[in-house]
Design a protein around this motif. Structure first.
Motif, short mmCIF file in Angstrom:
data_model
loop_
_atom_site.label_atom_id
_atom_site.label_comp_id
_atom_site.label_asym_id
_atom_site.label_seq_id
_atom_site.Cartn_x
_atom_site.Cartn_y
_atom_site.Cartn_z
N PRO A 88 0.81 -1.23 0.00
CA PRO A 88 0.00 0.00 0.00
C PRO A 88 0.84 1.27 0.00
O PRO A 88 0.47 2.27 -0.63
CB PRO A 88 -0.82 -0.14 1.29
CG PRO A 88 -0.93 -1.61 1.51
CD PRO A 88 0.38 -2.19 1.04
N GLU A 89 1.97 1.26 0.69
CA GLU A 89 2.85 2.43 0.73
C GLU A 89 3.38 2.77 -0.67
O GLU A 89 3.40 3.94 -1.07
CB GLU A 89 4.02 2.15 1.67
CG GLU A 89 5.04 3.27 1.77
CD GLU A 89 6.18 2.93 2.71
OE1 GLU A 89 6.95 3.85 3.04
OE2 GLU A 89 6.31 1.75 3.12
N VAL A 90 3.81 1.75 -1.41
CA VAL A 90 4.32 1.96 -2.76
C VAL A 90 3.20 2.40 -3.69
O VAL A 90 3.37 3.29 -4.53
CB VAL A 90 4.99 0.68 -3.28
CG1 VAL A 90 5.46 0.85 -4.73
CG2 VAL A 90 6.17 0.30 -2.38
N PHE A 91 2.03 1.79 -3.53
CA PHE A 91 0.89 2.16 -4.36
C PHE A 91 0.51 3.62 -4.13
O PHE A 91 0.28 4.37 -5.09
CB PHE A 91 -0.31 1.26 -4.06
CG PHE A 91 -1.48 1.51 -4.96
CD1 PHE A 91 -1.60 0.83 -6.17
CD2 PHE A 91 -2.46 2.43 -4.62
CE1 PHE A 91 -2.68 1.07 -7.01
CE2 PHE A 91 -3.53 2.68 -5.45
CZ PHE A 91 -3.65 1.99 -6.66
N ALA A 92 0.46 4.03 -2.86
CA ALA A 92 0.06 5.40 -2.53
C ALA A 92 1.05 6.42 -3.10
O ALA A 92 0.66 7.47 -3.61
CB ALA A 92 -0.06 5.57 -1.02
N LEU A 93 2.36 6.12 -3.01
CA LEU A 93 3.37 7.02 -3.56
C LEU A 93 3.22 7.11 -5.08
O LEU A 93 3.29 8.21 -5.66
CB LEU A 93 4.76 6.53 -3.19
CG LEU A 93 5.95 7.33 -3.73
CD1 LEU A 93 5.90 8.78 -3.25
CD2 LEU A 93 7.27 6.68 -3.32
N THR A 94 2.98 5.98 -5.72
CA THR A 94 2.78 5.97 -7.17
C THR A 94 1.53 6.76 -7.55
O THR A 94 1.53 7.51 -8.53
CB THR A 94 2.65 4.53 -7.68
OG1 THR A 94 3.78 3.77 -7.25
CG2 THR A 94 2.57 4.49 -9.20
N GLU A 95 0.49 6.61 -6.76
CA GLU A 95 -0.76 7.33 -7.02
C GLU A 95 -0.54 8.84 -6.92
O GLU A 95 -1.03 9.61 -7.76
CB GLU A 95 -1.82 6.87 -6.02
CG GLU A 95 -3.24 7.25 -6.37
CD GLU A 95 -4.25 6.57 -5.46
OE1 GLU A 95 -5.27 6.11 -5.97
OE2 GLU A 95 -3.99 6.50 -4.22
N ARG A 96 0.21 9.27 -5.91
CA ARG A 96 0.49 10.71 -5.76
C ARG A 96 1.36 11.22 -6.91
O ARG A 96 1.13 12.32 -7.43
CB ARG A 96 1.17 11.00 -4.42
CG ARG A 96 0.29 10.73 -3.22
CD ARG A 96 0.86 11.35 -1.95
NE ARG A 96 2.18 10.85 -1.60
CZ ARG A 96 2.40 9.75 -0.87
NH1 ARG A 96 1.38 9.02 -0.44
NH2 ARG A 96 3.63 9.38 -0.58
N ALA A 97 2.34 10.42 -7.31
CA ALA A 97 3.20 10.81 -8.42
C ALA A 97 2.41 10.90 -9.72
O ALA A 97 2.62 11.81 -10.54
CB ALA A 97 4.35 9.83 -8.57
N LEU A 98 1.50 9.97 -9.92
CA LEU A 98 0.66 9.99 -11.12
C LEU A 98 -0.26 11.21 -11.11
O LEU A 98 -0.51 11.83 -12.15
CB LEU A 98 -0.15 8.70 -11.21
CG LEU A 98 -0.89 8.46 -12.52
CD1 LEU A 98 0.06 8.48 -13.72
CD2 LEU A 98 -1.64 7.13 -12.47
N HIS A 99 -0.74 11.57 -9.92
CA HIS A 99 -1.55 12.78 -9.80
C HIS A 99 -0.76 14.01 -10.23
O HIS A 99 -1.27 14.89 -10.95
CB HIS A 99 -2.04 12.95 -8.36
CG HIS A 99 -2.75 14.25 -8.10
ND1 HIS A 99 -3.99 14.53 -8.62
CD2 HIS A 99 -2.38 15.35 -7.39
CE1 HIS A 99 -4.36 15.74 -8.24
NE2 HIS A 99 -3.40 16.26 -7.50
N PHE A 100 0.51 14.07 -9.83
CA PHE A 100 1.37 15.18 -10.24
C PHE A 100 1.55 15.19 -11.75
O PHE A 100 1.56 16.25 -12.39
CB PHE A 100 2.74 15.08 -9.55
CG PHE A 100 3.02 16.24 -8.66
CD1 PHE A 100 3.30 17.49 -9.19
CD2 PHE A 100 3.00 16.10 -7.28
CE1 PHE A 100 3.55 18.57 -8.38
CE2 PHE A 100 3.24 17.18 -6.46
CZ PHE A 100 3.53 18.41 -7.00
#
Length: 328
Positions: A88-100
């Motif tokens: 979940p930690e990696v997924f959340a970071l990827t999700e935030r990066a994709l949002h950027f």
């Protein structure tokens, strides 16, 4: 890629409150990390520095695209083949990066890791790459081809040969995460500085704010400004050391992941705010977007402040920083 242009200023030693400051420099995530902890005694400070190192190493082992057994490397290995389940930690970071990536319309793109390195900034380039070579260099870059499944916590790269990588954004995340960890452990002040992605909390042992000196990118032996860190993070992206000049035009080492051409217009961007991860995303994006589009984006996020320096030496900054707009 990001240049470190922050000169860190602090007082070390004991204060009237018997708090001691300890600092250690180590290489983590392939970069220099400066870790500063304020604690009741030297032993406690050193022990907590060890904890920070362990935490950064843990994060690196999860998200590094250079380590073949990391979760992100497994995502890249399965590009065009199958989704990969991640923590979940990696997924959340990827999700935030994709949002950027989305809010910057690709000026920031975590799939930049697949870009061909056709631009050289070591003095070996004698002519511009051809338009065909530039176009080909980014053909596997494209955040729209990243598919996230939150329910399954999976990441899928649609095209074979695609890669994602966090770069300095990962360093910003690690700095923020270590700050939060230290606060949870009762450490009331410190700094985690990952190659210029700086996350701070609390104050110096004498009660003063932490301060940073912003280097003048056109004369790096001088300071443009000294700024108290009343917000907890600061990040600088710069291109004044690595660039090439063709036909009188300066091309920076920071590449626009959409076009494949180097960013032009700005030579330094410093962003202040509550999160080093987010400040890094903004500083990198603004280098690519340029002054007008960059400031239009940043106005939507008033908790973040900026100092922009153009290639011709003009300085623009958030009014609340009380810096005079001038030309260097």
């Amino acid at each position: 890629m990001k240049q470190f242009v922050l000169l860190f200023l602090l007082l070390s030693g004991f204060s009237a409150t018997s708090q001691v400051l300890r600092k250690r420099t180590v290489k983590l995530m392939g970069s220099r990390f400066d870790i500063t902890i304020v604690a009741p005694d030297s032993l406690a400070a050193e022990q907590h520095i060890d904890m920070v190192i362990q935490e950064v190493t843990r994060i690196e082992n999860l998200i590094s695209d250079w380590k073949t057994d990391s979760q992100i490397s497994r995502v890249n290995q399965q590009a065009g083949i199958a989704p990969v389940r991640v923590d979940p930690e990696v997924f959340a970071l990827t999700e935030r990066a994709l949002h950027f990536s989305k809010i910057t319309k690709g000026a920031f793109d975590i799939s930049f890791a697949a870009m061909d390195r056709i631009w050289k900034f070591d003095g070996s380039m004698t002519e511009m790459p051809s338009p065909e070579a530039v176009k080909k260099s980014v053909e596997k870059v494209g955040y729209r081809n990243i598919v996230l499944d939150r329910a399954r916590s999976t990441i899928f790269l649609k095209r074979k040969g695609m890669k994602i990588g966090f770069g300095a954004l990962g360093e910003g995340y690690a700095a923020d995460r270590c700050r939060d960890l230290m606060k949870a452990k009762g450490i009331e002040a410190g700094i985690v500085n990952g190659s210029g992605d700086m996350s701070t909390w609390g104050k110096q042992p004498d009660g003063r704010d932490w301060i940073v000196g912003i280097t003048n990118p056109l004369r790096n032996d001088t300071l443009l400004a000294i700024v108290p860190l009343r917000q907890s993070a600061v990040v600088t992206s710069g291109s004044y050391e690595k660039f090439v000049v063709f036909n009188g035009k300066r091309y920076a080492h920071i590449i626009n992941p959409t076009t494949g051409y180097p960013a032009t217009g700005l030579c330094s961007v410093t962003v202040f705010g509550p999160s080093a991860e987010t400040a890094n995303g903004f500083s990198t994006s603004l280098m690519v977007l340029g002054k007008e589009a960059g400031l239009k984006l940043l106005k939507k996020y008033p908790e973040y402040r900026y100092i922009l320096i153009t290639d011709d030496g003009q300085v623009f900054s958030s009014p609340s920083l009380n810096l005079q707009t001038t030309k260097l």
